[in-house]
Every structure is written in C-alpha cells, then in structure tokens.
Design a protein around this motif. Structure first.
Motif, PDB file in Angstrom:
ATOM      1  N   TYR A   1       9.980  25.248  53.139  1.00  0.00           N
ATOM      2  CA  TYR A   1      10.412  25.199  51.750  1.00  0.00           C
ATOM      3  C   TYR A   1      10.624  23.751  51.319  1.00  0.00           C
ATOM      4  O   TYR A   1      11.295  22.980  52.026  1.00  0.00           O
ATOM      5  CB  TYR A   1      11.683  26.015  51.566  1.00  0.00           C
ATOM      6  N   PHE A   2      10.060  23.413  50.149  1.00  0.00           N
ATOM      7  CA  PHE A   2      10.107  22.056  49.639  1.00  0.00           C
ATOM      8  C   PHE A   2      10.790  22.007  48.282  1.00  0.00           C
ATOM      9  O   PHE A   2      10.578  22.870  47.427  1.00  0.00           O
ATOM     10  CB  PHE A   2       8.691  21.500  49.460  1.00  0.00           C
ATOM     11  N   CYS A   3      11.547  20.963  48.087  1.00  0.00           N
ATOM     12  CA  CYS A   3      12.157  20.654  46.804  1.00  0.00           C
ATOM     13  C   CYS A   3      11.202  19.742  46.037  1.00  0.00           C
ATOM     14  O   CYS A   3      10.517  18.895  46.639  1.00  0.00           O
ATOM     15  CB  CYS A   3      13.480  19.943  47.086  1.00  0.00           C
ATOM     16  N   ASN A   4      11.166  19.903  44.719  1.00  0.00           N
ATOM     17  CA  ASN A   4      10.217  19.129  43.907  1.00  0.00           C
ATOM     18  C   ASN A   4      10.818  18.758  42.564  1.00  0.00           C
ATOM     19  O   ASN A   4      11.576  19.524  41.978  1.00  0.00           O
ATOM     20  CB  ASN A   4       8.949  19.951  43.683  1.00  0.00           C
ATOM     21  N   THR A   5      10.460  17.574  42.085  1.00  0.00           N
ATOM     22  CA  THR A   5      10.705  17.238  40.703  1.00  0.00           C
ATOM     23  C   THR A   5       9.503  16.458  40.162  1.00  0.00           C
ATOM     24  O   THR A   5       8.752  15.859  40.934  1.00  0.00           O
ATOM     25  CB  THR A   5      11.995  16.420  40.512  1.00  0.00           C
ATOM     26  N   LYS A   6       9.309  16.535  38.872  1.00  0.00           N
ATOM     27  CA  LYS A   6       8.211  15.827  38.210  1.00  0.00           C
ATOM     28  C   LYS A   6       8.818  14.869  37.188  1.00  0.00           C
ATOM     29  O   LYS A   6       9.514  15.302  36.276  1.00  0.00           O
ATOM     30  CB  LYS A   6       7.267  16.817  37.524  1.00  0.00           C
ATOM     31  N   ILE A   7       8.510  13.594  37.354  1.00  0.00           N
ATOM     32  CA  ILE A   7       9.084  12.585  36.475  1.00  0.00           C
ATOM     33  C   ILE A   7       7.963  11.936  35.668  1.00  0.00           C
ATOM     34  O   ILE A   7       6.986  11.455  36.258  1.00  0.00           O
ATOM     35  CB  ILE A   7       9.866  11.539  37.281  1.00  0.00           C
ATOM     36  N   PRO A   8       8.077  11.962  34.341  1.00  0.00           N
ATOM     37  CA  PRO A   8       7.012  11.391  33.504  1.00  0.00           C
ATOM     38  C   PRO A   8       6.844   9.895  33.741  1.00  0.00           C
ATOM     39  O   PRO A   8       7.809   9.162  33.917  1.00  0.00           O
ATOM     40  CB  PRO A   8       7.503  11.660  32.083  1.00  0.00           C
ATOM     41  N   THR A   9       5.594   9.468  33.777  1.00  0.00           N
ATOM     42  CA  THR A   9       5.271   8.048  33.811  1.00  0.00           C
ATOM     43  C   THR A   9       4.237   7.780  32.708  1.00  0.00           C
ATOM     44  O   THR A   9       3.752   8.700  32.060  1.00  0.00           O
ATOM     45  CB  THR A   9       4.681   7.620  35.159  1.00  0.00           C
TER      46      THR A   9
ATOM     47  N   TRP B   1       1.297   7.115  33.038  1.00  0.00           N
ATOM     48  CA  TRP B   1      -0.010   7.688  33.419  1.00  0.00           C
ATOM     49  C   TRP B   1       0.047   9.198  33.608  1.00  0.00           C
ATOM     50  O   TRP B   1      -0.900   9.804  34.054  1.00  0.00           O
ATOM     51  CB  TRP B   1      -0.475   7.019  34.713  1.00  0.00           C
ATOM     52  N   GLY B   2       1.180   9.790  33.306  1.00  0.00           N
ATOM     53  CA  GLY B   2       1.310  11.221  33.497  1.00  0.00           C
ATOM     54  C   GLY B   2       2.445  11.524  34.449  1.00  0.00           C
ATOM     55  O   GLY B   2       3.044  10.614  35.015  1.00  0.00           O
ATOM     56  N   PRO B   3       2.776  12.801  34.651  1.00  0.00           N
ATOM     57  CA  PRO B   3       3.913  13.161  35.516  1.00  0.00           C
ATOM     58  C   PRO B   3       3.652  12.812  36.978  1.00  0.00           C
ATOM     59  O   PRO B   3       2.552  13.024  37.492  1.00  0.00           O
ATOM     60  CB  PRO B   3       4.037  14.670  35.318  1.00  0.00           C
ATOM     61  N   GLU B   4       4.676  12.277  37.608  1.00  0.00           N
ATOM     62  CA  GLU B   4       4.615  11.926  39.025  1.00  0.00           C
ATOM     63  C   GLU B   4       5.389  12.973  39.805  1.00  0.00           C
ATOM     64  O   GLU B   4       6.557  13.231  39.527  1.00  0.00           O
ATOM     65  CB  GLU B   4       5.235  10.548  39.254  1.00  0.00           C
ATOM     66  N   ASN B   5       4.729  13.585  40.792  1.00  0.00           N
ATOM     67  CA  ASN B   5       5.381  14.584  41.641  1.00  0.00           C
ATOM     68  C   ASN B   5       6.123  13.931  42.796  1.00  0.00           C
ATOM     69  O   ASN B   5       5.589  13.034  43.460  1.00  0.00           O
ATOM     70  CB  ASN B   5       4.326  15.511  42.248  1.00  0.00           C
ATOM     71  N   TYR B   6       7.342  14.399  43.029  1.00  0.00           N
ATOM     72  CA  TYR B   6       8.117  13.944  44.183  1.00  0.00           C
ATOM     73  C   TYR B   6       8.500  15.163  45.021  1.00  0.00           C
ATOM     74  O   TYR B   6       8.882  16.206  44.477  1.00  0.00           O
ATOM     75  CB  TYR B   6       9.364  13.188  43.737  1.00  0.00           C
ATOM     76  N   TRP B   7       8.402  14.991  46.347  1.00  0.00           N
ATOM     77  CA  TRP B   7       8.661  16.077  47.282  1.00  0.00           C
ATOM     78  C   TRP B   7       9.663  15.646  48.343  1.00  0.00           C
ATOM     79  O   TRP B   7       9.679  14.477  48.751  1.00  0.00           O
ATOM     80  CB  TRP B   7       7.373  16.490  47.984  1.00  0.00           C
ATOM     81  N   GLY B   8      10.424  16.606  48.827  1.00  0.00           N
ATOM     82  CA  GLY B   8      11.228  16.374  50.006  1.00  0.00           C
ATOM     83  C   GLY B   8      10.384  16.570  51.248  1.00  0.00           C
ATOM     84  O   GLY B   8       9.197  16.881  51.183  1.00  0.00           O
ATOM     85  N   GLN B   9      11.042  16.465  52.415  1.00  0.00           N
ATOM     86  CA  GLN B   9      10.325  16.593  53.686  1.00  0.00           C
ATOM     87  C   GLN B   9      10.148  18.045  54.093  1.00  0.00           C
ATOM     88  O   GLN B   9       9.351  18.356  54.985  1.00  0.00           O
ATOM     89  CB  GLN B   9      11.071  15.820  54.785  1.00  0.00           C
ATOM     90  N   GLY B  10      10.883  18.933  53.433  1.00  0.00           N
ATOM     91  CA  GLY B  10      10.769  20.354  53.733  1.00  0.00           C
ATOM     92  C   GLY B  10      11.781  20.826  54.751  1.00  0.00           C
ATOM     93  O   GLY B  10      12.280  20.043  55.576  1.00  0.00           O
ATOM     94  N   THR B  11      12.100  22.118  54.672  1.00  0.00           N
ATOM     95  CA  THR B  11      12.987  22.748  55.651  1.00  0.00           C
ATOM     96  C   THR B  11      12.377  24.092  56.041  1.00  0.00           C
ATOM     97  O   THR B  11      11.923  24.852  55.180  1.00  0.00           O
ATOM     98  CB  THR B  11      14.414  22.905  55.094  1.00  0.00           C
ATOM     99  N   GLN B  12      12.342  24.361  57.330  1.00  0.00           N
ATOM    100  CA  GLN B  12      11.677  25.561  57.848  1.00  0.00           C
ATOM    101  C   GLN B  12      12.587  26.782  57.704  1.00  0.00           C
ATOM    102  O   GLN B  12      13.753  26.747  58.116  1.00  0.00           O
ATOM    103  CB  GLN B  12      11.313  25.370  59.317  1.00  0.00           C
ATOM    104  N   VAL B  13      12.031  27.844  57.150  1.00  0.00           N
ATOM    105  CA  VAL B  13      12.702  29.137  57.097  1.00  0.00           C
ATOM    106  C   VAL B  13      11.841  30.132  57.877  1.00  0.00           C
ATOM    107  O   VAL B  13      10.661  30.298  57.579  1.00  0.00           O
ATOM    108  CB  VAL B  13      12.892  29.621  55.652  1.00  0.00           C
ATOM    109  N   THR B  14      12.444  30.761  58.872  1.00  0.00           N
ATOM    110  CA  THR B  14      11.741  31.756  59.678  1.00  0.00           C
ATOM    111  C   THR B  14      12.504  33.069  59.611  1.00  0.00           C
ATOM    112  O   THR B  14      13.694  33.111  59.930  1.00  0.00           O
ATOM    113  CB  THR B  14      11.616  31.300  61.130  1.00  0.00           C
ATOM    114  N   VAL B  15      11.815  34.104  59.174  1.00  0.00           N
ATOM    115  CA  VAL B  15      12.423  35.437  59.066  1.00  0.00           C
ATOM    116  C   VAL B  15      11.774  36.319  60.123  1.00  0.00           C
ATOM    117  O   VAL B  15      10.599  36.669  60.028  1.00  0.00           O
ATOM    118  CB  VAL B  15      12.230  36.039  57.666  1.00  0.00           C
ATOM    119  N   SER B  16      12.568  36.660  61.121  1.00  0.00           N
ATOM    120  CA  SER B  16      12.027  37.403  62.245  1.00  0.00           C
ATOM    121  C   SER B  16      13.151  38.093  63.000  1.00  0.00           C
ATOM    122  O   SER B  16      14.274  37.588  63.068  1.00  0.00           O
ATOM    123  CB  SER B  16      11.277  36.462  63.192  1.00  0.00           C
ATOM    124  N   SER B  17      12.824  39.252  63.578  1.00  0.00           N
ATOM    125  CA  SER B  17      13.799  39.942  64.406  1.00  0.00           C
ATOM    126  C   SER B  17      13.580  39.588  65.873  1.00  0.00           C
ATOM    127  O   SER B  17      14.295  40.072  66.741  1.00  0.00           O
ATOM    128  CB  SER B  17      13.700  41.453  64.190  1.00  0.00           C
TER     129      SER B  17
END
Length: 119
Positions: A93-101, A103-119
């Motif tokens: 799962y990644f967090c995201n924001t888009k900031i206008p520049t 030249w157009g919107p710039e996407n920024y991402w986090g490094q992500g966090t793993q979610v595992t759903v399992s029994s």
C-alpha cells in the motif's frame, strides 16, 4: 516532499488494520491525498482518496464499505482504516499526493507498506 507509510502487517481474513502516512515538505492541508496498492504481478491501483480539508472521499468498488480514508491536518497524516480484510487485499500500500507544477501535476509516493491477509 516526503511520505512515510506505516502500519502494515500480517492479519487474518476478517481482521482490521490501520495504515498511516506521515507527510512533510509541503503544505499538507492544501492538497488531496490518496492511497494506492499494488499486488504481485498486478498494476498499481487507486484504493481511496480524500480532498483537502477532508470535505470529500472516494473509494474503489472493491473496498467501498470496508475501508475508510481520513486525515489529520494538525499531524500532517493521512490514514486508511481497513476492516473485513480479504486475502485479495494483500498488496503493498502506497500513499500519494499530486502537487501542481508549471509543467503539470507532480506525483509523489511513499516507500509503501506491506499488507498480507492470510490465515
């Protein structure tokens, strides 16, 4: 701009997790925020989004009614509360924001966090 996710882990089907994304380097309250996820072998997909000041939220059909996105502008943090988790929710799962520049919107991402759903 820095986005740092946390809160992932291993959970059994039907369980719950809350993800957090701590933001810095920009005026957090002024921008919408989003959560995306990417499962192995699949493209990254949008999960949930929230407007600046939290006036509105939107969700993908696969998580609507189970996930809730929220934000705390005093803490520069966006959250994703995930309930009734299913194995198909397993992804990074990644967090995201888009900031206008000029030249157009710039996407920024986090490094992500793993979610595992399992029994």
């Amino acid at each position: 701009v820095q986005l740092v996710e946390s809160g992932g882990g291993l959970v059994e089907p039907g369980g719950s997790l809350t993800l957090s994304c701590a933001a810095s380097g920009f005026t957090f309250r002024n921008y919408p925020m989003s959560w995306y996820r990417q499962a192995p072998g699949k493209e990254r997909e949008s999960v949930a989004a929230i407007t600046s000041a939290g006036y509105g939220t939107s969700y993908s059909a696969s998580v609507k009614g189970r996930f809730t996105i929220s934000r705390d502008d005093t803490e520069n943090t966006v959250y994703l509360q995930m309930n009734s988790l299913k194995p198909e929710d397993t992804a990074v799962y990644f967090c995201n924001t888009k900031i206008p520049t000029t030249w157009g919107p710039e996407n920024y991402w986090g490094q992500g966090t793993q979610v595992t759903v399992s029994s």
